[in-house]
Design an enzyme around this catalytic site. Structure first.
Site, PDB file in Angstrom:
ATOM      1  N   LYS A 190      -3.615 -11.533  -6.756  1.00  0.00           N
ATOM      2  CA  LYS A 190      -4.929 -11.779  -6.123  1.00  0.00           C
ATOM      3  C   LYS A 190      -5.973 -10.817  -6.697  1.00  0.00           C
ATOM      4  CE  LYS A 190      -5.463  -8.864  -2.179  1.00  0.00           C
ATOM      5  NZ  LYS A 190      -5.696  -8.502  -0.841  1.00  0.00           N
ATOM      6  N   LYS A 236     -10.182  -5.184  -5.521  1.00  0.00           N
ATOM      7  CA  LYS A 236     -11.036  -4.087  -5.983  1.00  0.00           C
ATOM      8  C   LYS A 236     -10.206  -2.934  -6.532  1.00  0.00           C
ATOM      9  CE  LYS A 236     -14.849  -1.462  -5.825  1.00  0.00           C
ATOM     10  NZ  LYS A 236     -15.048  -0.422  -4.827  1.00  0.00           N
ATOM     11  N   LYS A 252       0.834  -1.213   0.000  1.00  0.00           N
ATOM     12  CA  LYS A 252       0.000   0.000   0.000  1.00  0.00           C
ATOM     13  C   LYS A 252       0.868   1.263   0.000  1.00  0.00           C
ATOM     14  CE  LYS A 252      -4.399  -1.722   1.638  1.00  0.00           C
ATOM     15  NZ  LYS A 252      -5.475  -1.653   2.630  1.00  0.00           N
TER      16      LYS A 252
HETATM   17  P1  TYM Z   1     -10.422  -7.007   3.405  1.00  0.00           P
HETATM   18  O1  TYM Z   1     -11.541  -6.053   3.610  1.00  0.00           O
HETATM   19  O2  TYM Z   1      -9.326  -6.626   2.460  1.00  0.00           O
HETATM   20  O3  TYM Z   1     -10.978  -8.404   2.946  1.00  0.00           O
HETATM   21  C1  TYM Z   1     -12.036  -9.061   3.645  1.00  0.00           C
HETATM   22  C2  TYM Z   1     -11.811 -10.546   3.598  1.00  0.00           C
HETATM   23  O4  TYM Z   1     -11.735 -11.001   2.233  1.00  0.00           O
HETATM   24  C3  TYM Z   1     -10.562 -11.800   2.053  1.00  0.00           C
HETATM   25  N1  TYM Z   1     -10.085 -11.602   0.668  1.00  0.00           N
HETATM   26  C4  TYM Z   1      -9.859 -12.596  -0.194  1.00  0.00           C
HETATM   27  N2  TYM Z   1      -9.979 -13.938  -0.058  1.00  0.00           N
HETATM   28  C5  TYM Z   1      -9.686 -14.690  -1.143  1.00  0.00           C
HETATM   29  N3  TYM Z   1      -9.274 -14.176  -2.340  1.00  0.00           N
HETATM   30  C6  TYM Z   1      -9.133 -12.850  -2.519  1.00  0.00           C
HETATM   31  N4  TYM Z   1      -8.753 -12.358  -3.689  1.00  0.00           N
HETATM   32  C7  TYM Z   1      -9.435 -11.990  -1.407  1.00  0.00           C
HETATM   33  N5  TYM Z   1      -9.415 -10.650  -1.227  1.00  0.00           N
HETATM   34  C8  TYM Z   1      -9.811 -10.427   0.051  1.00  0.00           C
HETATM   35  C9  TYM Z   1      -9.574 -11.246   3.077  1.00  0.00           C
HETATM   36  O5  TYM Z   1      -8.571 -12.190   3.380  1.00  0.00           O
HETATM   37  C10 TYM Z   1     -10.475 -10.956   4.254  1.00  0.00           C
HETATM   38  O6  TYM Z   1     -10.680 -12.111   5.023  1.00  0.00           O
HETATM   39  N6  TYM Z   1      -7.758  -6.134   7.498  1.00  0.00           N
HETATM   40  C11 TYM Z   1      -8.890  -6.851   6.975  1.00  0.00           C
HETATM   41  C12 TYM Z   1     -10.190  -6.513   7.684  1.00  0.00           C
HETATM   42  C13 TYM Z   1     -10.109  -6.665   9.153  1.00  0.00           C
HETATM   43  C14 TYM Z   1     -10.089  -7.873   9.865  1.00  0.00           C
HETATM   44  C15 TYM Z   1     -10.024  -7.506  11.247  1.00  0.00           C
HETATM   45  C16 TYM Z   1     -10.110  -9.219   9.485  1.00  0.00           C
HETATM   46  C17 TYM Z   1     -10.080  -5.647  10.046  1.00  0.00           C
HETATM   47  N7  TYM Z   1     -10.015  -6.153  11.324  1.00  0.00           N
HETATM   48  C18 TYM Z   1      -9.980  -8.486  12.239  1.00  0.00           C
HETATM   49  C19 TYM Z   1     -10.078 -10.182  10.490  1.00  0.00           C
HETATM   50  C20 TYM Z   1      -9.998  -9.820  11.849  1.00  0.00           C
HETATM   51  C21 TYM Z   1      -9.043  -6.511   5.525  1.00  0.00           C
HETATM   52  O7  TYM Z   1      -8.609  -5.489   5.062  1.00  0.00           O
HETATM   53  O8  TYM Z   1      -9.788  -7.400   4.813  1.00  0.00           O
END
Ligand code: TYM
Length: 332
Positions: free
Chosen positions: A196, A199, A114
């Site tokens: 991966k 968005k 990022k």
């Molecule tokens: P975020 O919002 O980027 O993504 C949410 C969830 O989607 C999964 N994910 C994917 N899984 C498979 N293939 C992909 N291409 C893909 N893109 C995203 C992510 O692994 C995630 O599980 N930091 C976290 C949000 C968060 C969080 C937490 C998660 C904040 N606090 C506490 C767990 C526990 C995030 O940015 O996910």
């Protein structure tokens, strides 16, 4: 809450979820509600580590909340809330930041990625992001955290932070375990299947949004990058086909052997069309339910207000105990 293991997970409110978010994470959250106590949240505080347009962010937070419900999260069964409604997360974050090392945060690949993407805004929140994520999880002493593979490193850091706190102040936090599915934990870009699905990809054809209409979904799959062979089979080096087979398997429930048999002797065109249609049909009920929920603002408000109250009831107790453990003077 009943005496079951506790699940916590969260998602950032980036408009509508991607197929990666859905397959790797959100889709798996609803079934867990039957066997665990589940707490799910819209991580709006995490979202502002990159620049956001306030009016759009507010809309995206509500959309994400409704979308989680449309994906089967039941606000009666689970605690479903919006992160900024529980100030305990920010309070705990501070304590955890003081137990997190600069070196640990510098090693986080998401921070490095990022920072590269936004060189004009490498802010302190982006750097300490994993500590806030640890606070989210540890505020509830979660046992398991269902996420996609890309969050594994952050979860390992959460465990290390919890462990360090326990060593310094006496056993307190449960050490959280990642809960990662076998098939679909990393959905790849449709345009570059070595990356991966995300968005933030500049190419809109790389990423399926779960509220995309059927025509759009089918069109994006038709354009998916594959390889120069013509055999639908799961094999090393066939990243594009492997990704499409994974997606098809998840939405249809078919295993790889039966997918290979189904498309034996057929071209990639037929396969891509079938994947596109299967995904669109699978997501149709989510789109319908989302449209119904987002129109009912009063109901959404009732749900997120109650969700915040329930989340606060648990996390306030955690923060009070943590404050005491670090040596702050008790207020009550
Ligand atoms: P975020 O919002 O980027 O993504 C949410 C969830 O989607 C999964 N994910 C994917 N899984 C498979 N293939 C992909 N291409 C893909 N893109 C995203 C992510 O692994 C995630 O599980 N930091 C976290 C949000 C968060 C969080 C937490 C998660 C904040 N606090 C506490 C767990 C526990 C995030 O940015 O996910």
């Amino acid at each position: 809450m009943e005496d079951k293991k506790l699940i916590f997970s969260a998602i950032q409110p980036t408009g509508t979820f991607t197929l990666g978010n859905y397959i790797g994470a959100v889709r798996n959250w609803a079934p867990l509600q039957n066997d665990y106590n589940c707490i799910y949240c819209v991580a709006d505080m995490h979202a502002i580590t990159v620049k956001q347009e306030p009016a759009k962010l507010r809309q995206n937070i509500l959309n994400s909340y409704a979308l989680l419900m449309a994906c089967g999260i039941d606000p009666e069964k689970s605690i479903l809330f919006i992160q900024s409604h529980a100030p305990t997360h920010a309070e705990l974050n501070w304590i955890l930041c003081c137990n997190t090392q600069y070196g640990e945060l510098s090693r986080m690949t998401q921070f490095k990625d990022k920072s590269q993407k936004h060189p004009d805004d490498i802010n302190a929140g982006l750097f300490t992001y994993p500590s806030l994520m640890a606070a989210d999880i540890l505020a509830y002493n979660a046992d398991l955290v269902p996420v996609g593979v890309d969050q594994k490193q952050h979860l390992e850091l959460s465990r290390n932070i919890a462990q360090r706190f326990n060593q310094r102040y006496g056993d307190f936090f449960t050490l959280p375990e990642p809960y990662i599915i076998d098939v679909g934990a990393k959905v790849m870009s449709l345009q570059d299947p070595t990356k991966k699905m995300s968005k933030s990809d500049e190419n809109p054809n790389a990423c399926i949004l779960i509220l995309d209409g059927k025509d759009t979904i089918v069109r994006k799959f038709k354009r998916a990058v594959t390889d120069s062979e013509a055999e639908v089979c799961f094999r090393e080096g066939k990243d594009g086909i492997n990704n499409l087979m994974t997606i098809y398997s998840v939405v249809t429930g078919k295993d790889f052997a039966s997918i290979e048999a189904e498309f034996a002797g057929k071209g990639y065109g037929d396969f891509k069309l079938a994947v596109g249609e299967a995904v669109a049909d699978h997501l149709e009920p989510v789109r319908t339910e989302f449209a119904r929920l987002i129109a009912d603002k009063a109901y959404l408000k009732k749900c997120y207000t109650e969700g915040a109250e329930r989340a606060m009831r648990i996390s306030t107790r955690t923060v009070a105990k943590v404050y005491h453990k670090v040596g702050f003077v008790d207020l009550k």
